[in-house]
Design an enzyme around this catalytic site. Sequence first.
Site, PDB file in Angstrom:
ATOM      1  N   LYS A   1       0.818  -1.225   0.000  1.00  0.00           N
ATOM      2  CA  LYS A   1       0.000   0.000   0.000  1.00  0.00           C
ATOM      3  C   LYS A   1       0.848   1.270   0.000  1.00  0.00           C
ATOM      4  O   LYS A   1       2.036   1.225   0.265  1.00  0.00           O
ATOM      5  CB  LYS A   1      -0.974  -0.007   1.183  1.00  0.00           C
ATOM      6  CG  LYS A   1      -1.901  -1.231   1.196  1.00  0.00           C
ATOM      7  CD  LYS A   1      -2.893  -1.268   0.028  1.00  0.00           C
ATOM      8  CE  LYS A   1      -3.363  -2.652  -0.321  1.00  0.00           C
ATOM      9  NZ  LYS A   1      -4.431  -3.176   0.506  1.00  0.00           N
TER      10      LYS A   1
HETATM   11  C1  LIG Z   1      -5.419  -4.178   0.817  1.00  0.00           C
HETATM   12  C2  LIG Z   1      -6.884  -4.037   0.769  1.00  0.00           C
HETATM   13  C3  LIG Z   1      -7.705  -4.425   1.840  1.00  0.00           C
HETATM   14  C4  LIG Z   1      -7.201  -5.191   3.033  1.00  0.00           C
HETATM   15  O1  LIG Z   1      -6.182  -4.602   3.729  1.00  0.00           O
HETATM   16  P1  LIG Z   1      -5.158  -5.541   4.553  1.00  0.00           P
HETATM   17  O2  LIG Z   1      -4.384  -4.554   5.352  1.00  0.00           O
HETATM   18  O3  LIG Z   1      -4.328  -6.270   3.539  1.00  0.00           O
HETATM   19  O4  LIG Z   1      -5.963  -6.459   5.388  1.00  0.00           O
HETATM   20  C5  LIG Z   1      -9.063  -4.168   1.765  1.00  0.00           C
HETATM   21  N1  LIG Z   1      -9.595  -3.591   0.685  1.00  0.00           N
HETATM   22  C6  LIG Z   1      -8.863  -3.214  -0.371  1.00  0.00           C
HETATM   23  C7  LIG Z   1      -9.531  -2.545  -1.530  1.00  0.00           C
HETATM   24  C8  LIG Z   1      -7.476  -3.440  -0.382  1.00  0.00           C
HETATM   25  O5  LIG Z   1      -6.753  -3.082  -1.445  1.00  0.00           O
END
Ligand SMILES: *Cc1c(COP(=O)(O)O)cnc(C)c1O
Length: 392
Positions: free
Chosen positions: A195
């Site tokens: 992210k």
């Molecule tokens: C990455 C992501 C999540 C989940 O986040 P995590 O920290 O990996 O649990 C949820 N929704 C979207 C759209 C994502 O890209």
Amino acid sequence: MTLAIDGGTPLRSRPFTPWPPKPTAEQRSALLDVLDSGAWGSTAGTRVQDFAAQFAERHEARYGIPVSNGTLGLLAALRAVGVRRDDEVIIPPFTFVATASSVLLAGAVPVFADVDPETMMLDPEAVAACVTDRTKAVVPVHLAGGAADIDAIRAAIPDRVRIVEDAAQAHGAALRGRTIGAIGDIGSFSFQSSKNMTAGEGGMLVTNDEDCYRAAWSAANVGRAPGGGWYEHPAVGWNLRLTEFQAALLTDQLGRLDELNARRDHGARVLAKRLADEVEGIRVLLDPDGTTTHARHLALLRFDPAAFGGVDKGRLAALAGAEGIPLSSGYPLLHKDAAIRAEAARIVDTECPVAESAGPLTVWLPQTVLLSAEEDLADVVAVFVKIQRALT
Ligand SMILES: *Cc1c(COP(=O)(O)O)cnc(C)c1O
């Protein structure tokens, strides 16, 4: 020129910009400070709390609630707006699986509404058509770092239906000049490795609503009330806390977020222009309506199989990958996913014809490409030209 997948020389062998970026001196010393202090958890230290306040302020929200990841953040956010067993939650079919699995974890029923073909985000009219008496919430996903149109969704649904923003990919993005996250009732960010801000794992909720804040904080802190006793648990909650080590890594990234968003945005615009000028049959889905700041987590690309010898998106990604370009074939659609259907207490079948036609023609490039120099982006364009020439 023989394609790399057939044994030819890959067009590119150098990696794109690494992610996460090189650690800063501030991160190094903050991590060591946490280590030496012995205050490793957020119930002992103050870094997580300080970071939550700063993150909330950057997202124009009164409250920030730190959580262990985006998936469980969505769970806490859904619980905070009152989602319970058997309630219906409207979500898009073109998203990371966690948008759906968090709904299932809350015991609720995911209902899939169709998307807009130019953004792959929820179509407000399709959302309105999915609302029933049992609908408790809608989860618009700020896909790829663009802003889902929360204003249009709000206008399309009854007041009693709550909005939980899935902002996992959109740190610092804005809709008509307002930072996303707390435009709806509550929003959930992720700090997972890929992210735009990361501590390896982690997450943050933001909200302007005091009741939402108290309920989400309680869900993430074993059912305690903010300011309440250690062994007083007026609600059921879980330990979804972030550590002080994670806050040490994230605090300094918040200060660089705008600069990196601008760099990713520049990369996306350069790529969009060059593809438009130089390659037929593939384009960047650049600017969703209403998005005034785009976080550019991904560059969504729409391709015409006919311009590439009839390949499907999996084959296109494999061909580009062999040439040294990390093209992703993107999400499989979730509305007919067997595992999700097996887990749901109840199945609400809906039609998603736009997602079904546009999903297989949608691929993406990750932020590592968008953060790279213009000559690296030129390689991306050259790879599409090479593939096209070989296949047509
Ligand atoms: C990455 C992501 C999540 C989940 O986040 P995590 O920290 O990996 O649990 C949820 N929704 C979207 C759209 C994502 O890209």
